[in-house]
Every structure is written in structure tokens, then in C-alpha cells.
Design an enzyme around this catalytic site. Sequence first.
Site, PDB file in Angstrom:
ATOM      1  N   ASN A 299      -3.423   2.479   7.303  1.00 11.36           N
ATOM      2  CA  ASN A 299      -2.513   2.979   6.278  1.00 11.36           C
ATOM      3  C   ASN A 299      -3.333   3.341   5.052  1.00 11.36           C
ATOM      4  OD1 ASN A 299      -0.556   3.503   4.354  1.00 11.36           O
ATOM      5  ND2 ASN A 299      -0.106   1.350   3.991  1.00 11.36           N
TER       6      ASN A 299
ATOM      7  N   GLU B 227      -6.005  -7.486  10.093  1.00 13.10           N
ATOM      8  CA  GLU B 227      -4.885  -8.436  10.146  1.00 13.10           C
ATOM      9  C   GLU B 227      -3.681  -7.854  10.854  1.00 13.10           C
ATOM     10  OE1 GLU B 227      -3.678  -5.739   6.994  1.00 13.10           O
ATOM     11  OE2 GLU B 227      -5.599  -6.646   7.516  1.00 13.10           O
TER      12      GLU B 227
ATOM     13  N   GLY C 101      -4.535  -1.992  -0.814  1.00 16.17           N
ATOM     14  CA  GLY C 101      -3.744  -1.634  -1.982  1.00 16.17           C
ATOM     15  C   GLY C 101      -3.447  -0.148  -1.975  1.00 16.17           C
TER      16      GLY C 101
ATOM     17  N   CYS D 272      -9.479  -1.872   3.631  1.00 22.47           N
ATOM     18  CA  CYS D 272      -8.730  -0.685   3.203  1.00 22.47           C
ATOM     19  C   CYS D 272      -9.152  -0.253   1.791  1.00 22.47           C
ATOM     20  CB  CYS D 272      -7.245  -0.941   3.308  1.00 22.47           C
ATOM     21  SG  CYS D 272      -6.266   0.592   3.361  1.00 22.47           S
TER      22      CYS D 272
ATOM     23  N   SER E 133       0.812  -1.205   0.000  1.00 18.55           N
ATOM     24  CA  SER E 133       0.000   0.000   0.000  1.00 18.55           C
ATOM     25  C   SER E 133       0.851   1.264   0.000  1.00 18.55           C
ATOM     26  CB  SER E 133      -0.942   0.015   1.208  1.00 18.55           C
ATOM     27  OG  SER E 133      -1.904  -1.012   1.107  1.00 18.55           O
TER      28      SER E 133
ATOM     29  N   GLN F  47     -12.993   0.961   0.186  1.00 19.62           N
ATOM     30  CA  GLN F  47     -13.312   2.113  -0.651  1.00 19.62           C
ATOM     31  C   GLN F  47     -13.968   1.677  -1.966  1.00 19.62           C
ATOM     32  OE1 GLN F  47      -9.476   3.993  -0.972  1.00 19.62           O
ATOM     33  NE2 GLN F  47      -9.252   4.142   1.241  1.00 19.62           N
TER      34      GLN F  47
ATOM     35  N   HIS G 113      -6.990  -2.089   9.280  1.00 16.43           N
ATOM     36  CA  HIS G 113      -6.409  -3.398   8.959  1.00 16.43           C
ATOM     37  C   HIS G 113      -6.619  -4.385  10.107  1.00 16.43           C
ATOM     38  CE1 HIS G 113      -4.099  -2.473   5.231  1.00 16.43           C
ATOM     39  NE2 HIS G 113      -4.287  -1.239   5.674  1.00 16.43           N
TER      40      HIS G 113
ATOM     41  N   GLY H 162      -2.892   3.918  -3.505  1.00 21.48           N
ATOM     42  CA  GLY H 162      -3.402   4.911  -4.426  1.00 21.48           C
ATOM     43  C   GLY H 162      -4.871   5.256  -4.292  1.00 21.48           C
TER      44      GLY H 162
END
Length: 361
Positions: free
Chosen positions: A288, A333, A219, A246, A45, A250, A331, A221
Site C-alpha cells: 500500500n 506484517e 504511514g 513502507c 496509510s 522511503q 508490509h 503521503g
Amino acid sequence: MDRLLVLEDGSVWKGKGFGSDNFRVGELVFNTSMTGYQEILTDNSYCGQIIMMTYPLIGNYGINRDDWESIETAAFGLVVKDLCENYSNWRADETLDAFCKSQGIPGIYGVDTRAITRRIRDKGTMRAIMANADANVDALVAMLRQSEPLHDQVRRVSSTKLYSVPNRGPKVVVMDFGCKLSIIRELSERGCDIVVVPWNTDAKTILSFRPDGVMLTNGPGDPTDVPEAIETIRSLIGQVPIFGICLGHQLISLACGAKTYKLKFGHRGGNHPVVDLRDGHVEITSQNHGYAVDADSLEGTDLVMTHQALNDKSCEGVAHTKYPVFSLQFHPEANAGPNDSKGMFNEFVELIKNEKEKKNA
């Protein structure tokens, strides 16, 4: 060896270099985690970004063979206050400096990371580049201001071919937008029979595996840079249970008609409090991301907000009101970060089980 960190606002920070000299223009972002620099540097990411750690001492426990989050790194640089060159940890195999050299990641230490962080918080994330001490700073600043942001990060980090992680439990297709290995680990620990597919795999191919569930991974961007994936997800909703993390969160929101926006300086670190609106309990989460779902745009869609950030009230999770679809901005995980939210993987597996029982009833 002296090295410079040059920002697009014209500020220049002089420090010492380490790692590679593979200087590239990247988005300068900060991460507030106290530990976990290895997991952070190997998190896809961060593709296209120069990571600055706000915790001052980095490198003290070295790099080990177990805590990688991807096979190859995608970060464009690392900025730290104090670089520890002599690690002390029984699992360590090499120094942070040696790791960055082997992975092509340039680094700089000995700069005032507190002052740079304040600048980013005030002005927002900026493009930046590292350079040798004798570089033409004016030319670098002009180049930074003219440079265009990346729009192909997912294409850079996603797997190009499908592969399986076999097991005897529910079959889960994982759409890889830059997948952290910890997501695969968590699904495997719960017995899931996993098929990982590239980011641009169409719905027909995904459904051909007869999955019991679909995982949409993290991922890098802007989520609007992958419209093909949005269309695929739109076709999958109502066909199979879906869990997004994440970027996957979106993309689910965009597929359902909501909107996303770019945060001023993002959420990156292992200390972000999130409230679960379903029962009011609070978890400390690992995050993140530089984009978020516009909570107001959920109105008129089939999504409801299930989780909210306590720091800025941004949307941290949604669920579909008609179909077995839910997602999280943070996240669960972890790695690096607290483990408060790992139970969300249990919820996904339980959701799959319930849907199978409904179909068999």
C-alpha cells in the site's frame, strides 16, 4: 439513495450511496485485494484517499472487533461494485454500511469499478469526491482541479503522545508515522519491550530510552513532507539497529541520500510478487504505497537494493552496507495479505541480538 462519484478529469459515475455523507476531496486509488476490506479501511496509510476495491463483492463477512489496524479511521471514502448488506461470519459485529456510518466514511456502490480502474491505470491517480445526485457537477470538477494535495497526513494520524507496550525482551522504540497495529502485534509476539513515540520525536529523546532497536512504521503521503523525521533517522543511523516498513523504508533511503518518486497509480493489494535479491526466492506481498525509492539513486549511497518488485522492477527493500539498518517497501506484517514475509521481523530481532553480542564481546 443515488450518489455520484466525480473525478477531476470530468468523468462522473452514478451509483447508490452507503455509509456517511461526509464528502471530502481525496485521491482516488484502487486496491486489488480480494479480502481484508476492514484492515484496509483502518490502515492509516490511506489518510486522504478514496479507496476503490477491484474485487466486486465487498461486505460479505461484515466487520468484527479484532481486525482493526488503527483506533480511528483516516480514509476519505470507499467505492465498490456490489455492497453486501447481509454479512455471514461468526466473528462479525456489524455491517460494512454501519461501520462506514460510524466512522464518517462515505461510500458508493453499483458503479463500474473495472472501467474506473482502467481509467486510473491509464491516466494515473486522480482527485475525486462523492456528492448527492443533484450536485452541480461542473462546479465540483472545477473545485477538484483547483484543490491542493494534502501534505500533513502523517501529522493527522501519528500518535501525539508516547506510550509503552511492555514486555521482557529487547527494547524497541517505534516511530509512529501512522503505525498499523499489526506491527505492534508482531513485535510483541517476539517479546519486544515497545515504546511508541510520535513521528517528530528527535534522536536525543529516542536514544534516551536506551533502545536495542528502532522501528520506522508505515504511514501516508509523500515522504519528503516530513523532513524532521528524515533528519532524526540520519542521526540514528550508526547508533542503533533500524528496521523500516513502507514509509519508513522511503525515509531511510532519503536519509542516506537516495531519492523517491510518485508512482503513476501505486501498489495496493495483497498479491504483489517480490524477489529477495539476496537468495532469489519470491514472496507474495501485501502493499500500500503511492511513492517508491528510485533504485538508480542508490548509487553513491551506503545502501544496496535487497528486494525488487517483479511487476515493474521498482525497489522493494534496501540494506545499509556499514550499519545494521534495513527496510522494506511492502508490509511483512500483512493484515490484510499473505504471511510470506513475516520472517523479516525475526531478522530484525536477530539483528538486535547480534549487535548486543558484539557490544558485549
